[in-house]
Design a protein around this motif. Structure first.
Motif, short mmCIF file in Angstrom:
data_model
loop_
_atom_site.label_atom_id
_atom_site.label_comp_id
_atom_site.label_asym_id
_atom_site.label_seq_id
_atom_site.Cartn_x
_atom_site.Cartn_y
_atom_site.Cartn_z
N LEU A 1 -3.98 8.69 -11.45
CA LEU A 1 -4.38 10.09 -11.60
C LEU A 1 -4.54 10.44 -13.08
CD1 LEU A 1 -4.97 12.85 -10.40
CD2 LEU A 1 -2.50 13.31 -10.36
N ASP A 2 -3.63 10.00 -13.92
CA ASP A 2 -3.73 10.24 -15.36
C ASP A 2 -5.00 9.59 -15.93
OD1 ASP A 2 -1.35 11.61 -15.31
OD2 ASP A 2 -0.14 9.91 -16.01
N GLU A 3 -5.29 8.38 -15.44
CA GLU A 3 -6.47 7.66 -15.91
C GLU A 3 -7.75 8.42 -15.57
OE1 GLU A 3 -8.97 3.64 -14.71
OE2 GLU A 3 -6.79 3.67 -14.36
N TYR A 4 -7.86 8.89 -14.33
CA TYR A 4 -9.07 9.60 -13.91
C TYR A 4 -9.19 10.94 -14.63
CZ TYR A 4 -8.84 6.22 -10.06
OH TYR A 4 -8.76 5.07 -9.32
N THR A 5 -8.07 11.62 -14.84
CA THR A 5 -8.08 12.89 -15.56
C THR A 5 -8.54 12.69 -16.99
OG1 THR A 5 -6.25 13.70 -14.19
CG2 THR A 5 -6.69 14.87 -16.24
N HIS A 6 -8.02 11.64 -17.61
CA HIS A 6 -8.40 11.33 -19.00
C HIS A 6 -9.90 11.01 -19.09
CE1 HIS A 6 -7.94 9.89 -23.10
NE2 HIS A 6 -8.58 8.78 -22.76
N LYS A 7 -10.40 10.22 -18.17
CA LYS A 7 -11.82 9.86 -18.19
C LYS A 7 -12.69 11.08 -17.89
CE LYS A 7 -11.37 4.95 -17.04
NZ LYS A 7 -11.68 3.90 -16.05
N SER A 8 -12.19 11.97 -17.04
CA SER A 8 -12.94 13.19 -16.72
C SER A 8 -13.06 14.06 -17.96
CB SER A 8 -12.23 13.96 -15.62
OG SER A 8 -12.89 15.17 -15.36
N ALA B 1 -14.51 7.18 -8.82
CA ALA B 1 -14.38 6.93 -10.26
C ALA B 1 -15.39 5.89 -10.73
CB ALA B 1 -12.96 6.48 -10.57
N GLN B 2 -15.61 4.88 -9.90
CA GLN B 2 -16.55 3.82 -10.28
C GLN B 2 -17.99 4.33 -10.40
OE1 GLN B 2 -16.12 -0.12 -8.31
NE2 GLN B 2 -14.23 0.70 -7.45
N ILE B 3 -18.31 5.37 -9.61
CA ILE B 3 -19.69 5.90 -9.68
C ILE B 3 -19.76 7.12 -10.61
CG2 ILE B 3 -20.26 5.03 -7.40
CD1 ILE B 3 -19.97 7.84 -6.28
N GLY B 4 -18.64 7.40 -11.30
CA GLY B 4 -18.64 8.45 -12.32
C GLY B 4 -18.36 9.85 -11.82
N ASP B 5 -17.97 10.01 -10.55
CA ASP B 5 -17.65 11.33 -10.01
C ASP B 5 -16.14 11.55 -10.13
OD1 ASP B 5 -17.28 13.67 -8.61
OD2 ASP B 5 -18.57 13.10 -6.92
N PHE B 6 -15.70 11.96 -11.33
CA PHE B 6 -14.27 12.07 -11.58
C PHE B 6 -13.66 13.30 -10.93
CE2 PHE B 6 -15.73 9.31 -15.03
CZ PHE B 6 -14.89 8.23 -14.82
N LYS B 7 -14.46 14.29 -10.65
CA LYS B 7 -13.94 15.46 -9.95
C LYS B 7 -13.41 15.07 -8.57
CE LYS B 7 -15.21 20.08 -8.30
NZ LYS B 7 -16.30 21.10 -8.20
N GLN B 8 -14.21 14.30 -7.85
CA GLN B 8 -13.78 13.84 -6.53
C GLN B 8 -12.68 12.78 -6.65
OE1 GLN B 8 -14.59 14.79 -3.38
NE2 GLN B 8 -15.69 16.50 -4.34
N ALA B 9 -12.75 11.97 -7.68
CA ALA B 9 -11.72 10.95 -7.89
C ALA B 9 -10.35 11.60 -8.08
CB ALA B 9 -12.07 10.08 -9.10
N ILE B 10 -10.31 12.66 -8.89
CA ILE B 10 -9.05 13.37 -9.14
C ILE B 10 -8.56 14.03 -7.86
CG2 ILE B 10 -8.03 15.35 -10.34
CD1 ILE B 10 -9.93 14.63 -12.71
N LYS B 11 -9.46 14.64 -7.14
CA LYS B 11 -9.11 15.33 -5.89
C LYS B 11 -8.41 14.38 -4.91
CE LYS B 11 -11.33 17.74 -1.99
NZ LYS B 11 -11.21 16.76 -0.92
#
Length: 383
Positions: A371-378, A337-347
Motif C-alpha cells: 500500500l505504501d509503495e502504490y501510494t508513493h508511486k501515485s 499498478a502494473q497498468i499505471g492505475d494507482f487510484k484503483q491499486a490503492i483502493k
C-alpha cells in the motif's frame, strides 16, 4: 565448568526443546495372532496438531525403523514455512524390534504384510488420528520392493509411492514378471510413483532389473499414473532415501504449490476450466480441497501482458470468487499498478490490508508495504 560449556549446554537444551515442541511422537500397539508381543509403531504428529482440531492431515508410512529420525526432521523443516513444499503430515514408522516384517511373502504370491498394513495398521491410524485420506509410502531397498508390491497388488491402499533402490533381481516378489499386466489396469484414479536408485557397489547387481522396470513403466504405466524416474549417479548410497523423499514430496504436491502453466491446455480454456480441474484434483487425486487460486493468478499475470482488459478481468474474477482472501485483492491491486492505475491499486490494496489484519505479522507488514509503495508511486505520477 567453563562459561563456553555452560552456554553450549543451554543451546543444546534449547534446541532440544524447540525440536520437541515442533512435533509430538506417540506409540500405538497392535496385537496379531502370529506374534506373542504387541506390534509397536511410532506416530509423529505435526506441529499444531493438538491445537488445530479442525484440521486433517496427510499420512506417510515408511517401513524402516531408522527412517523415523530423518523423516521427522525433514518434515519439520519442509513444512514449517506455510506447509511449503511439504503439507503437514502424520508420519508412521515401526518401532525398533517390531517383527511384523515376518509376514512378508517374498514370492509375491500372497500379500499378508500388505493386508496387515491395510486392514489393521492404517485402519487404526485413521480411527485414532485426523487423517485426510491421502497416503504416501516410501521405502529403501527391500522396503522399496514392498512399496512397488503395494502399487501393483494393493493399489487402493496408498496414493503416492516412493520406491528407492528396490531389490528386484531374479524377479524378487514377482515385481518384474507381473507389473506389465497389473499396471495397465491402474487407470481408475490418479496415483504417483517415484522410482529412484544410484550407481554404487550395492546396486551393481540390480542395474539390469532397474532398466527392465523402467521399460515396463514406459510401456505399461497408465495415463493416470504420474510416474517419475531418477538415477542418482553422483551420490552416496545412504543419501538416496533423503534425496528421493525430498524430490518425491516436491513432485507429489506440485499441483498445489506451483499450479498450472498459463500456457497449458486447461488454463487456456479459462477460469472455469481451471476451477473444474482443481475440483477433480481435490476429489480424485488428493481427497481434500486443493485451491485453484495460484493457477488463476498465473493466468491473470500472463494475460495482463497480452491484454490489460483480459488480465484485469481475471483478477476481478478472483476477488468475486474469494472476497475474503487478502491476496486476491492484492493481486487485483498489483494488476492495476502494473497498468499505471494507482487510484484503483490503492483502493484494492486497502481492502487487502484490512483482510490481512487477521493474518500473521509477516503478511500484515507485506500488504502495508504494498500500500505504501502504490501510494508513493501515485504521488510521484501526480507530480
Amino acid at each position: 565448568m567453563t562459561i563456553f560449556i555452560k552456554n553450549l549446554l543451554l543451546i543444546l537444551l534449547f534446541t532440544s526443546f524447540i525440536s520437541n515442541a515442533a512435533s509430538k511422537q506417540e506409540q500405538i500397539e497392535i496385537t496379531h495372532p502370529k506374534f506373542s508381543e504387541p506390534l509397536v509403531f511410532n506416530v509423529t504428529l505435526p506441529s499444531g496438531y493438538a491445537k488445530n482440531t479442525s484440521k486433517s492431515y496427510v499420512m506417510m508410512f515408511d517401513f524402516h525403523p531408522n527412517s523415523d529420525t530423518y523423516l521427522r526432521g525433514m518434515h519439520d523443516w519442509m513444512s514449517h514455512n506455510g506447509e511449503w513444499p511439504w503439507l503437514q503430515t502424520i508420519i508412521v514408522t515401526p518401532a525398533a524390534g517390531n517383527r511384523v516384517g515376518m509376514l512378508f511373502d517374498a514370492t509375491g504370491k500372497t500379500t499378508p504384510l500388505l493386508n496387515f498394513f491395510d486392514e489393521q495398521l492404517f485402519s487404526l491410524i485413521d480411527k485414532k488420528y485426523r487423517t485426510n485420506g491421502f497416503r504416501i509410502m516410501s521405502g529403501f531397498r527391500v522396503n522399496g520392493t514392498i512399496v512397488l508390491s503395494s502399487l501393483i497388488n494393493k493399489p487402493n491402499m496408498i496414493d503416492a509411492y516412493i520406491a528407492i533402490s528396490p531389490e528386484l533381481k531374479d524377479d524378487y516378489v514377482s515385481i518384474l514378471s507381473t507389473s506389465n499386466s497389473k499396471l495397465a489396469k491402474l487407470n481408475d484414479k490418479p496415483r504417483f510413483l517415484l522410482f529412484s536408485h544410484g550407481t554404487n557397489v550395492k546396486e551393481v547387481h540390480q542395474m539390469e532389473s532397474y532398466k527392465k522396470l523402467n521399460t515396463i513403466l514406459s510401456e505399461s504405466a497408465p495415463e493416470k499414473l504420474d510416474w517419475h524416474y531418477k538415477h542418482y549417479d553422483e551420490n552416496y548410497f545412504m543419501s538416496l532415501p533423503l534425496l528421493s523423499v525430498i524430490l518425491g514430496i516436491e513432485k507429489i504436491f506440485d499441483d498445489i504449490h506451483n499450479g498450472l502453466s498459463p500456457k497449458s491446455k486447461i488454463a487456456q480454456q479459462g477460469v472455469e476450466a481451471i476451477v473444474q480441474h482443481y475440483e477433480y484434483l481435490s476429489k480424485q487425486k488428493y481427497g481434500f480441497e486443493v485451491s485453484p487460486k495460484n493457477s488463476i493468478n498465473k493466468l491473470g499475470s500472463y494475460l495482463l501482458n497480452l491484454s490489460k482488459k483480459d488480465g484485469v478481468g481475471i483478477f476481478k474474477n478472483m476477488v468475486k470468487r474469494y472476497p475474503d482472501d487478502a491476496y486476491s485483492h492484492h493481486n487485483l491491486a498489483s494488476a492495476y499498478a502494473q497498468i499505471g492505475d494507482f487510484k484503483q491499486a490503492i483502493k484494492h490494496q486497502k481492502d487487502a490490508v484490512e483482510l490481512a489484519d487477521k493474518m500473521q505479522t509477516w503478511h500484515k507488514k507485506r500488504h502495508r508495504n504494498f500500500l505504501d509503495e502504490y501510494t508513493h508511486k501515485s504521488n510521484d505520477s501526480v507530480e
